[in-house]
Design an enzyme around this catalytic site. Structure first.
Site, PDB file in Angstrom:
ATOM      1  N   CYS A 132     -21.410 -57.427  65.502  1.00  0.00           N
ATOM      2  CA  CYS A 132     -22.438 -57.204  64.483  1.00  0.00           C
ATOM      3  C   CYS A 132     -22.197 -58.079  63.250  1.00  0.00           C
ATOM      4  CB  CYS A 132     -22.439 -55.727  64.096  1.00  0.00           C
ATOM      5  SG  CYS A 132     -23.397 -55.348  62.620  1.00  0.00           S
ATOM      6  N   GLY A 133     -23.170 -58.899  62.905  1.00  0.00           N
ATOM      7  CA  GLY A 133     -23.050 -59.788  61.750  1.00  0.00           C
ATOM      8  C   GLY A 133     -22.893 -59.035  60.437  1.00  0.00           C
ATOM      9  N   HIS A 134     -23.632 -57.935  60.264  1.00  0.00           N
ATOM     10  CA  HIS A 134     -23.506 -57.143  59.035  1.00  0.00           C
ATOM     11  C   HIS A 134     -22.111 -56.527  58.932  1.00  0.00           C
ATOM     12  CE1 HIS A 134     -27.706 -57.522  57.952  1.00  0.00           C
ATOM     13  NE2 HIS A 134     -28.054 -57.158  59.183  1.00  0.00           N
ATOM     14  N   CYS A 135     -21.570 -56.095  60.071  1.00  0.00           N
ATOM     15  CA  CYS A 135     -20.223 -55.517  60.092  1.00  0.00           C
ATOM     16  C   CYS A 135     -19.181 -56.568  59.704  1.00  0.00           C
ATOM     17  CB  CYS A 135     -19.897 -54.953  61.475  1.00  0.00           C
ATOM     18  SG  CYS A 135     -21.027 -53.654  62.027  1.00  0.00           S
TER      19      CYS A 135
END
Length: 160
Positions: free
Chosen positions: A58-61
């Protein structure tokens, strides 16, 4: 030609040395790695805990990870609140148990009085999370009231 080959060999050796050294010395972290095997003990030992449910892809993670490390260190030093993370790819059923529907999901757990779990939906920042945690540490804190009202014969006219 020999010079560029030598430079390439030296750079490769340096890279390999740093990779081996990194593998030998894992980076210290104040974020506890929460799994189904250690969750009961973790929650039993902590009155308040902040848990990030994440996926490694996950990029946001990934973008949030450095800030979350800072949050963990700050919370450990200032308000003595445990900060943990769970890899939902590795522990999918465990994450389902806590109704995780997207990544990253941040939940705050409070042991007393009834093992409350609160999904944090505010700013993904030290200040925002700390404000909510400090609010939840207060003995008078109550979970938000549900916006859903059950209609009965007795309250129908009053509600509608």
């Amino acid at each position: 030609m020999i010079r560029s080959s030598l430079t390439l060999c030296l750079l490769s050796a340096l890279f390999l040395f740093q990779k081996i050294k990194a593998d030998e010395e894992p980076e210290q972290s104040d974020v506890f790695v929460l799994t189904p095997d250690n969750a009961d003990d973790f929650f039993a030992q902590n009155d308040i805990a902040v848990v990030e449910f994440y996926a490694p892809w996950c990029g946001h993670c990934k973008a949030f990870a450095p800030e979350y490390e800072k949050i963990a260190t700050d919370f450990k030093e200032t308000i003595q609140v445990a900060v943990a993370k769970t890899d939902c790819d590795a522990h999918g059923q465990f994450c389902q148990k806590y109704d995780v529907g997207g990544y990253p999901t941040i939940k705050i757990f409070r042991k007393e009085p009834n093992n409350e779990m609160y999904e944090y939906k505010g700013a993904r920042s030290n200040e925002g999370i700390k404000e909510k945690v400090l609010e939840m540490k207060e003995a008078s804190w109550e979970p938000p009231k549900s916006a859903v009202v059950e209609l009965t014969k007795e309250n129908f006219n009053e509600v509608i």
